[in-house]
Design a protein around this motif. Structure first.
Motif, PDB file in Angstrom:
ATOM      1  N   LEU A  32       0.825  -1.205   0.000  1.00 52.94           N
ATOM      2  CA  LEU A  32       0.000   0.000   0.000  1.00 52.94           C
ATOM      3  C   LEU A  32       0.863   1.261   0.000  1.00 52.94           C
ATOM      4  O   LEU A  32       0.567   2.233  -0.707  1.00 52.94           O
ATOM      5  N   GLN A  33       1.936   1.229   0.763  1.00 51.29           N
ATOM      6  CA  GLN A  33       2.829   2.382   0.810  1.00 51.29           C
ATOM      7  C   GLN A  33       3.551   2.591  -0.516  1.00 51.29           C
ATOM      8  O   GLN A  33       3.800   3.731  -0.917  1.00 51.29           O
ATOM      9  N   TRP A  34       3.902   1.493  -1.196  1.00 51.67           N
ATOM     10  CA  TRP A  34       4.505   1.633  -2.522  1.00 51.67           C
ATOM     11  C   TRP A  34       3.528   2.332  -3.482  1.00 51.67           C
ATOM     12  O   TRP A  34       3.941   3.167  -4.291  1.00 51.67           O
ATOM     13  N   LEU A  35       2.260   2.001  -3.375  1.00 54.54           N
ATOM     14  CA  LEU A  35       1.248   2.649  -4.208  1.00 54.54           C
ATOM     15  C   LEU A  35       1.132   4.130  -3.867  1.00 54.54           C
ATOM     16  O   LEU A  35       0.945   4.971  -4.763  1.00 54.54           O
ATOM     17  N   GLN A  36       1.267   4.465  -2.583  1.00 57.13           N
ATOM     18  CA  GLN A  36       1.207   5.863  -2.167  1.00 57.13           C
ATOM     19  C   GLN A  36       2.417   6.653  -2.682  1.00 57.13           C
ATOM     20  O   GLN A  36       2.285   7.810  -3.085  1.00 57.13           O
ATOM     21  N   ILE A  37       3.585   6.021  -2.674  1.00 58.88           N
ATOM     22  CA  ILE A  37       4.784   6.661  -3.223  1.00 58.88           C
ATOM     23  C   ILE A  37       4.607   6.917  -4.712  1.00 58.88           C
ATOM     24  O   ILE A  37       4.911   8.009  -5.219  1.00 58.88           O
ATOM     25  N   LYS A  38       4.115   5.906  -5.415  1.00 58.46           N
ATOM     26  CA  LYS A  38       3.890   6.031  -6.854  1.00 58.46           C
ATOM     27  C   LYS A  38       2.893   7.137  -7.151  1.00 58.46           C
ATOM     28  O   LYS A  38       3.082   7.946  -8.084  1.00 58.46           O
ATOM     29  N   ASP A  39       1.838   7.207  -6.338  1.00 60.16           N
ATOM     30  CA  ASP A  39       0.805   8.225  -6.536  1.00 60.16           C
ATOM     31  C   ASP A  39       1.368   9.627  -6.303  1.00 60.16           C
ATOM     32  O   ASP A  39       1.077  10.558  -7.063  1.00 60.16           O
ATOM     33  N   ALA A  40       2.194   9.778  -5.252  1.00 57.23           N
ATOM     34  CA  ALA A  40       2.788  11.086  -4.945  1.00 57.23           C
ATOM     35  C   ALA A  40       3.696  11.552  -6.075  1.00 57.23           C
ATOM     36  O   ALA A  40       3.703  12.735  -6.449  1.00 57.23           O
ATOM     37  N   LEU A  41       4.459  10.632  -6.652  1.00 51.92           N
ATOM     38  CA  LEU A  41       5.371  10.978  -7.744  1.00 51.92           C
ATOM     39  C   LEU A  41       4.606  11.286  -9.031  1.00 51.92           C
ATOM     40  O   LEU A  41       5.001  12.155  -9.811  1.00 51.92           O
ATOM     41  N   GLN A  42       3.490  10.573  -9.256  1.00 52.85           N
ATOM     42  CA  GLN A  42       2.697  10.816 -10.460  1.00 52.85           C
ATOM     43  C   GLN A  42       2.001  12.169 -10.399  1.00 52.85           C
ATOM     44  O   GLN A  42       1.808  12.822 -11.428  1.00 52.85           O
ATOM     45  N   ALA A 280      21.984   6.677   1.109  1.00 57.25           N
ATOM     46  CA  ALA A 280      22.114   7.557   2.277  1.00 57.25           C
ATOM     47  C   ALA A 280      21.294   8.832   2.111  1.00 57.25           C
ATOM     48  O   ALA A 280      20.612   9.268   3.048  1.00 57.25           O
ATOM     49  N   TYR A 281      21.365   9.447   0.935  1.00 60.61           N
ATOM     50  CA  TYR A 281      20.638  10.704   0.708  1.00 60.61           C
ATOM     51  C   TYR A 281      19.123  10.515   0.874  1.00 60.61           C
ATOM     52  O   TYR A 281      18.492  11.227   1.663  1.00 60.61           O
ATOM     53  N   PRO A 282      18.490   9.564   0.157  1.00 58.06           N
ATOM     54  CA  PRO A 282      17.049   9.373   0.329  1.00 58.06           C
ATOM     55  C   PRO A 282      16.665   8.994   1.763  1.00 58.06           C
ATOM     56  O   PRO A 282      15.626   9.428   2.265  1.00 58.06           O
ATOM     57  N   LEU A 283      17.513   8.178   2.413  1.00 56.01           N
ATOM     58  CA  LEU A 283      17.210   7.743   3.776  1.00 56.01           C
ATOM     59  C   LEU A 283      17.190   8.921   4.741  1.00 56.01           C
ATOM     60  O   LEU A 283      16.252   9.073   5.543  1.00 56.01           O
ATOM     61  N   LEU A 284      18.193   9.786   4.671  1.00 56.71           N
ATOM     62  CA  LEU A 284      18.268  10.933   5.578  1.00 56.71           C
ATOM     63  C   LEU A 284      17.163  11.940   5.304  1.00 56.71           C
ATOM     64  O   LEU A 284      16.586  12.514   6.232  1.00 56.71           O
ATOM     65  N   VAL A 285      16.856  12.160   4.019  1.00 53.75           N
ATOM     66  CA  VAL A 285      15.765  13.075   3.671  1.00 53.75           C
ATOM     67  C   VAL A 285      14.430  12.521   4.175  1.00 53.75           C
ATOM     68  O   VAL A 285      13.584  13.263   4.688  1.00 53.75           O
ATOM     69  N   ALA A 286      14.244  11.217   4.041  1.00 54.74           N
ATOM     70  CA  ALA A 286      13.013  10.588   4.524  1.00 54.74           C
ATOM     71  C   ALA A 286      12.874  10.753   6.039  1.00 54.74           C
ATOM     72  O   ALA A 286      11.790  11.076   6.553  1.00 54.74           O
ATOM     73  N   LYS A 287      13.972  10.534   6.773  1.00 51.10           N
ATOM     74  CA  LYS A 287      13.956  10.715   8.225  1.00 51.10           C
ATOM     75  C   LYS A 287      13.627  12.162   8.584  1.00 51.10           C
ATOM     76  O   LYS A 287      12.895  12.431   9.543  1.00 51.10           O
ATOM     77  N   LEU A 288      14.178  13.112   7.814  1.00 45.94           N
ATOM     78  CA  LEU A 288      13.900  14.523   8.054  1.00 45.94           C
ATOM     79  C   LEU A 288      12.428  14.841   7.852  1.00 45.94           C
ATOM     80  O   LEU A 288      11.827  15.585   8.650  1.00 45.94           O
ATOM     81  N   MET A 289      11.819  14.277   6.811  1.00 46.69           N
ATOM     82  CA  MET A 289      10.400  14.519   6.564  1.00 46.69           C
ATOM     83  C   MET A 289       9.545  14.004   7.722  1.00 46.69           C
ATOM     84  O   MET A 289       8.487  14.558   8.030  1.00 46.69           O
ATOM     85  N   GLY A 290      10.032  12.949   8.368  1.00 47.09           N
ATOM     86  CA  GLY A 290       9.331  12.445   9.547  1.00 47.09           C
ATOM     87  C   GLY A 290       9.295  13.477  10.658  1.00 47.09           C
ATOM     88  O   GLY A 290       8.303  13.572  11.407  1.00 47.09           O
ATOM     89  N   LEU A 291      10.350  14.272  10.798  1.00 43.39           N
ATOM     90  CA  LEU A 291      10.393  15.333  11.808  1.00 43.39           C
ATOM     91  C   LEU A 291       9.394  16.441  11.498  1.00 43.39           C
ATOM     92  O   LEU A 291       8.943  17.147  12.400  1.00 43.39           O
ATOM     93  N   TYR A 292       9.063  16.586  10.207  1.00 42.83           N
ATOM     94  CA  TYR A 292       8.063  17.580   9.813  1.00 42.83           C
ATOM     95  C   TYR A 292       6.636  17.042   9.922  1.00 42.83           C
ATOM     96  O   TYR A 292       5.685  17.706   9.520  1.00 42.83           O
ATOM     97  N   THR A 298       6.599   6.927   3.019  1.00 48.79           N
ATOM     98  CA  THR A 298       5.950   7.211   1.736  1.00 48.79           C
ATOM     99  C   THR A 298       6.412   8.557   1.168  1.00 48.79           C
ATOM    100  O   THR A 298       7.210   8.602   0.241  1.00 48.79           O
ATOM    101  N   ILE A 299       5.927   9.639   1.754  1.00 53.15           N
ATOM    102  CA  ILE A 299       6.275  10.969   1.249  1.00 53.15           C
ATOM    103  C   ILE A 299       7.767  11.240   1.409  1.00 53.15           C
ATOM    104  O   ILE A 299       8.412  11.804   0.524  1.00 53.15           O
ATOM    105  N   GLY A 300       8.322  10.829   2.536  1.00 54.16           N
ATOM    106  CA  GLY A 300       9.749  11.034   2.776  1.00 54.16           C
ATOM    107  C   GLY A 300      10.607  10.342   1.728  1.00 54.16           C
ATOM    108  O   GLY A 300      11.536  10.927   1.163  1.00 54.16           O
ATOM    109  N   ASN A 301      10.299   9.085   1.453  1.00 56.86           N
ATOM    110  CA  ASN A 301      11.056   8.334   0.451  1.00 56.86           C
ATOM    111  C   ASN A 301      10.821   8.882  -0.958  1.00 56.86           C
ATOM    112  O   ASN A 301      11.745   8.931  -1.778  1.00 56.86           O
TER     113      ASN A 301
END
Length: 350
Positions: A32-42, A280-292, A298-301
């Motif tokens: 389900l989360q993969w579908l949400q990532i795909k939807d956000a990118l589309q 490393a870059y996507p992982l750290l950005v994803a963690k940062l989005m969690g702080l927001y 999903t959105i972070g990745n």
């Protein structure tokens, strides 16, 4: 042979580290989360990717111009094209083997310009020192303007390393870290002096002298104001491209330039950790989005991989193009100069 083995081991280590970070960033994502990532990118504003490309390419161009300023005190005046091409090819090599790109771009430039590669290494060290200071400034600005988001996390993460079980500063840990650094520096200094007669050590000392010579060039920069301007401009373009990338996703558009500032700070660390920041870059950005308050899985990745992909495409695409143009441009230039010399000689004879 040993050098080749070391290069392979180095590449394998950093590539393995990158693969580990990739696994860490996607291991908890379900269907389900993969579908949400795909939807956000589309649903992303894809047209914003084009200005990001332009801004990143400009940042690399101004980095080449800044590098030329560092070479001037040593009497080197390479062409802008060759300098820019060497920078982009260096980035391409760095994406595969960390730090090797710095050596490659110096070697390439010395092949067609009247410069010494070993002395250029010192300018690379100076550039990295300036970039480190710039990154620290970015972190400080992020803490000032986005401290309510990342301040607590940063202090908690770094504070644990230098604190004891009671939460107080551990003098013992601080002393140990300082002692280790001083010991390493002392041992290296002793080895270079004690075994300076050995060929391998003599070569290292020769390289170090070249580095020091390059570092000394900062004192004699003729255009210090322009050098500072380029440095600020480079990181401003990084910030602008990152912020526009954040606007590309509807879910992160509200973060604005403040989110761009923190993403630039955190993402820059990821670019250093692994080749080209893979994993490393996507992982750290994803963690940062969690702080927001956003879903980091999903959105972070989605944001992390989008920003990383754009930067990687620029490096690979421009690197490959300039790899082909570099040799062609210089051979064509040499042919033209040879014909001109031949013509001048014939005129003199007649």
């Amino acid at each position: 042979m040993r050098k080749s083995i070391f290069t392979i081991l180095q590449y394998s280590f950093f590539l393995g580290l990158g693969i580990l970070f990739v696994w860490l960033s996607i291991r908890k994502i379900d269907h389900l989360q993969w579908l949400q990532i795909k939807d956000a990118l589309q649903r992303a504003r894809h047209w914003l990717i084009f200005p990001v490309f332009i801004l990143l390419l400009l940042s690399h161009y101004f980095r080449a111009l800044r590098w030329k300023i560092l070479m001037e005190p040593m009497g080197y005046h390479p062409s802008t094209f060759n300098t820019f091409a060497a920078v982009m090819i260096g980035y391409l090599v760095n994406a595969g083997v960390p730090r090797l790109g710095e050596v490659v771009k110096c070697t390439l430039l010395s092949r067609y310009e009247n410069v010494r590669a070993d002395r250029l290494v010192g300018t690379i060290v100076m550039e990295r020192a300036v970039d480190l200071v710039s990154l620290i400034i970015v972190f400080v600005l992020a803490l000032i303007f986005q401290g309510h988001v990342i301040g607590g996390y940063v202090s908690h993460s770094f504070g644990k390393f230098f604190t004891d079980k009671t939460g107080h500063a551990s003098i013992q840990k601080i002393v140990i870290v300082l002692a280790v650094i001083i010991t390493i520096v002392g041992v290296l200094f002793f080895l270079l002096r004690r075994f300076g007669h050995i060929d391998a050590v003599a070569k290292i000392k020769h390289v170090i002298r070249g580095i020091l010579h390059g570092l000394s060039s900062i004192k004699f920069i003729k255009h210090k104001g322009i050098f500072l301007f380029y440095s600020v401009l480079i990181w401003s373009l990084y910030l602008a491209s990152t912020t526009i990338g954040i606007y590309a996703l509807q879910e992160t558009a509200h973060l604005g330039i403040g989110g761009g500032l923190t993403t630039l700070a955190v993402g820059s660390v990821g670019m250093v950790l692994t080749p080209g920041g893979i994993g490393a870059y996507p992982l750290l950005v994803a963690k940062l989005m969690g702080l927001y308050g956003l879903n980091e899985d999903t959105i972070g990745n989605a944001l992390g991989w989008l920003l990383w992909s754009v930067q990687t495409i620029i490096i690979i695409g421009a690197g490959v193009i300039f790899s082909g143009l570099f040799s062609y441009h210089n051979k064509r230039k040499q042919n033209i100069e040879s014909r001109q010399q031949y013509t001048e000689q014939n005129i003199d004879i007649t």
